[in-house]
Design a protein around this motif. Sequence first.
Motif, PDB file in Angstrom:
ATOM      1  N   ILE A 131       0.848  -1.188   0.000  1.00 33.35           N
ATOM      2  CA  ILE A 131       0.000   0.000   0.000  1.00 33.35           C
ATOM      3  C   ILE A 131       0.886   1.242   0.000  1.00 33.35           C
ATOM      4  CG2 ILE A 131      -1.794   1.264   1.261  1.00 33.35           C
ATOM      5  CD1 ILE A 131      -2.318  -1.567   2.672  1.00 33.35           C
ATOM      6  N   GLU A 132       0.705   2.092  -0.984  1.00 34.32           N
ATOM      7  CA  GLU A 132       1.474   3.340  -1.036  1.00 34.32           C
ATOM      8  C   GLU A 132       0.771   4.408  -0.205  1.00 34.32           C
ATOM      9  OE1 GLU A 132       3.130   6.674  -4.243  1.00 34.32           O
ATOM     10  OE2 GLU A 132       1.905   4.992  -4.933  1.00 34.32           O
ATOM     11  N   VAL A 133       1.538   5.104   0.615  1.00 37.73           N
ATOM     12  CA  VAL A 133       1.005   6.157   1.480  1.00 37.73           C
ATOM     13  C   VAL A 133       1.600   7.497   1.055  1.00 37.73           C
ATOM     14  CG1 VAL A 133       0.710   6.971   3.846  1.00 37.73           C
ATOM     15  CG2 VAL A 133       0.950   4.516   3.391  1.00 37.73           C
ATOM     16  N   THR A 134       0.740   8.473   0.837  1.00 33.52           N
ATOM     17  CA  THR A 134       1.157   9.866   0.661  1.00 33.52           C
ATOM     18  C   THR A 134       0.509  10.649   1.785  1.00 33.52           C
ATOM     19  OG1 THR A 134       1.268   9.600  -1.739  1.00 33.52           O
ATOM     20  CG2 THR A 134       1.203  11.854  -0.890  1.00 33.52           C
ATOM     21  N   ASN A 135       1.322  11.270   2.613  1.00 40.71           N
ATOM     22  CA  ASN A 135       0.782  11.812   3.864  1.00 40.71           C
ATOM     23  C   ASN A 135       1.263  13.249   4.107  1.00 40.71           C
ATOM     24  OD1 ASN A 135      -0.639  11.864   6.228  1.00 40.71           O
ATOM     25  ND2 ASN A 135       0.694  10.470   7.339  1.00 40.71           N
ATOM     26  N   PRO A 136       0.599  14.242   3.498  1.00 41.00           N
ATOM     27  CA  PRO A 136       0.962  15.640   3.756  1.00 41.00           C
ATOM     28  C   PRO A 136       0.334  16.139   5.047  1.00 41.00           C
ATOM     29  CG  PRO A 136      -0.826  15.550   2.178  1.00 41.00           C
ATOM     30  CD  PRO A 136      -0.475  14.120   2.505  1.00 41.00           C
ATOM     31  N   GLY A 137       0.961  17.135   5.640  1.00 42.83           N
ATOM     32  CA  GLY A 137       0.393  17.698   6.857  1.00 42.83           C
ATOM     33  C   GLY A 137       1.198  18.871   7.369  1.00 42.83           C
ATOM     34  N   THR A 165      -3.215  14.519   6.439  1.00 43.56           N
ATOM     35  CA  THR A 165      -4.385  14.065   5.664  1.00 43.56           C
ATOM     36  C   THR A 165      -3.913  13.005   4.671  1.00 43.56           C
ATOM     37  OG1 THR A 165      -4.039  15.924   4.141  1.00 43.56           O
ATOM     38  CG2 THR A 165      -5.658  16.225   5.903  1.00 43.56           C
ATOM     39  N   PRO A 166      -3.770  11.755   5.127  1.00 40.99           N
ATOM     40  CA  PRO A 166      -3.179  10.713   4.288  1.00 40.99           C
ATOM     41  C   PRO A 166      -4.085  10.258   3.141  1.00 40.99           C
ATOM     42  CG  PRO A 166      -3.907   9.811   6.380  1.00 40.99           C
ATOM     43  CD  PRO A 166      -4.074  11.286   6.471  1.00 40.99           C
ATOM     44  N   ARG A 167      -3.411   9.823   2.061  1.00 42.07           N
ATOM     45  CA  ARG A 167      -4.073   9.191   0.928  1.00 42.07           C
ATOM     46  C   ARG A 167      -3.358   7.874   0.637  1.00 42.07           C
ATOM     47  NH1 ARG A 167      -2.725  14.150  -0.858  1.00 42.07           N
ATOM     48  NH2 ARG A 167      -1.329  13.265  -2.434  1.00 42.07           N
ATOM     49  N   PHE A 168      -4.110   6.913   0.086  1.00 42.74           N
ATOM     50  CA  PHE A 168      -3.560   5.579  -0.133  1.00 42.74           C
ATOM     51  C   PHE A 168      -3.781   5.139  -1.580  1.00 42.74           C
ATOM     52  CE2 PHE A 168      -4.854   5.979   4.267  1.00 42.74           C
ATOM     53  CZ  PHE A 168      -3.709   5.586   4.944  1.00 42.74           C
ATOM     54  N   SER A 169      -2.789   4.450  -2.104  1.00 43.53           N
ATOM     55  CA  SER A 169      -2.899   3.841  -3.425  1.00 43.53           C
ATOM     56  C   SER A 169      -2.711   2.335  -3.248  1.00 43.53           C
ATOM     57  CB  SER A 169      -1.832   4.414  -4.366  1.00 43.53           C
ATOM     58  OG  SER A 169      -1.891   3.776  -5.629  1.00 43.53           O
ATOM     59  N   VAL A 170      -3.718   1.564  -3.636  1.00 46.52           N
ATOM     60  CA  VAL A 170      -3.682   0.118  -3.403  1.00 46.52           C
ATOM     61  C   VAL A 170      -4.513  -0.578  -4.474  1.00 46.52           C
ATOM     62  CG1 VAL A 170      -5.633   0.270  -1.783  1.00 46.52           C
ATOM     63  CG2 VAL A 170      -4.072  -1.688  -1.667  1.00 46.52           C
ATOM     64  N   MET A 178      -9.511   1.447   1.524  1.00 43.26           N
ATOM     65  CA  MET A 178      -8.691   2.590   1.916  1.00 43.26           C
ATOM     66  C   MET A 178      -8.748   3.700   0.879  1.00 43.26           C
ATOM     67  SD  MET A 178      -5.426   0.475   3.443  1.00 43.26           S
ATOM     68  CE  MET A 178      -4.685   1.876   4.254  1.00 43.26           C
ATOM     69  N   ARG A 179      -9.103   3.361  -0.346  1.00 43.62           N
ATOM     70  CA  ARG A 179      -9.260   4.370  -1.391  1.00 43.62           C
ATOM     71  C   ARG A 179     -10.653   4.991  -1.357  1.00 43.62           C
ATOM     72  NH1 ARG A 179      -8.016   1.310  -6.782  1.00 43.62           N
ATOM     73  NH2 ARG A 179      -8.514   3.365  -7.608  1.00 43.62           N
ATOM     74  N   ARG A 180     -11.545   4.410  -0.605  1.00 42.65           N
ATOM     75  CA  ARG A 180     -12.940   4.853  -0.578  1.00 42.65           C
ATOM     76  C   ARG A 180     -13.304   5.584   0.713  1.00 42.65           C
ATOM     77  NH1 ARG A 180     -15.919   2.218  -4.596  1.00 42.65           N
ATOM     78  NH2 ARG A 180     -14.697   0.679  -5.750  1.00 42.65           N
ATOM     79  N   LYS A 181     -12.302   5.922   1.475  1.00 39.56           N
ATOM     80  CA  LYS A 181     -12.503   6.658   2.726  1.00 39.56           C
ATOM     81  C   LYS A 181     -11.614   7.895   2.748  1.00 39.56           C
ATOM     82  CE  LYS A 181     -15.207   3.822   5.238  1.00 39.56           C
ATOM     83  NZ  LYS A 181     -16.433   4.228   5.961  1.00 39.56           N
ATOM     84  N   VAL A 182     -12.051   8.900   3.488  1.00 40.71           N
ATOM     85  CA  VAL A 182     -11.213  10.055   3.790  1.00 40.71           C
ATOM     86  C   VAL A 182     -10.581   9.814   5.159  1.00 40.71           C
ATOM     87  CG1 VAL A 182     -11.199  12.522   4.305  1.00 40.71           C
ATOM     88  CG2 VAL A 182     -12.557  11.648   2.392  1.00 40.71           C
TER      89      VAL A 182
END
Length: 202
Positions: A131-137, A165-170, A178-182
Amino acid sequence: MEDDNRIKCDQQQLRRLHMTGAMVVSRKTFLASMAALFANPAAYADAGPSAPAPTLAYAFTVQASLAPPVEQGEIDTGRKRFIPITGGTVSGPALAGQVLPGGGDWQEILPGGLTSIEARYFLKATDGTVIEVTNPGVRTAAPEIIEKLANGEKVDPSAYYFRTTPRFSVRSGPHEWMRRKVFVARGIRKPDGVVIDFYTVE
């Protein structure tokens, strides 16, 4: 002919007077409304949100180990640095696994106690899914607290604000949810690592 011209002229004047009067009335109405608003703002306030406020549901925690930062120094408006992620664990009711080495956290320490953060790394779930995580904050605190955090010192988490505010690529499958939730997350910086609690916004 002369009478006709006079009639047309009178009609035009009447129209101009009507328009001017309407503008005056509109302006007076607007000013009266604004005066009433400032006198009693509660009377004009919205009754409330159109739907119940979202809630947060705890999903999982990432505990990542970190290598010493790579300092770039002052560039443009802030002090830029990169903190390599060397590994770690994932645990919680919604996800378990490990943090893969090789990712990192790109930071810019700005004036006034603000640090801009963007972490990118990979998690590997117990079923092998990557699972790729991109996590700006952002991380904010008094400048002296930010300096202690940058130096890897132990700091009470209540002394700073650390939210992402993380985003996931899976790929499609059991973790596609995980792609269908904020998500929102709270971070805690430790001398040799970071702990991030992830929540879904419901």
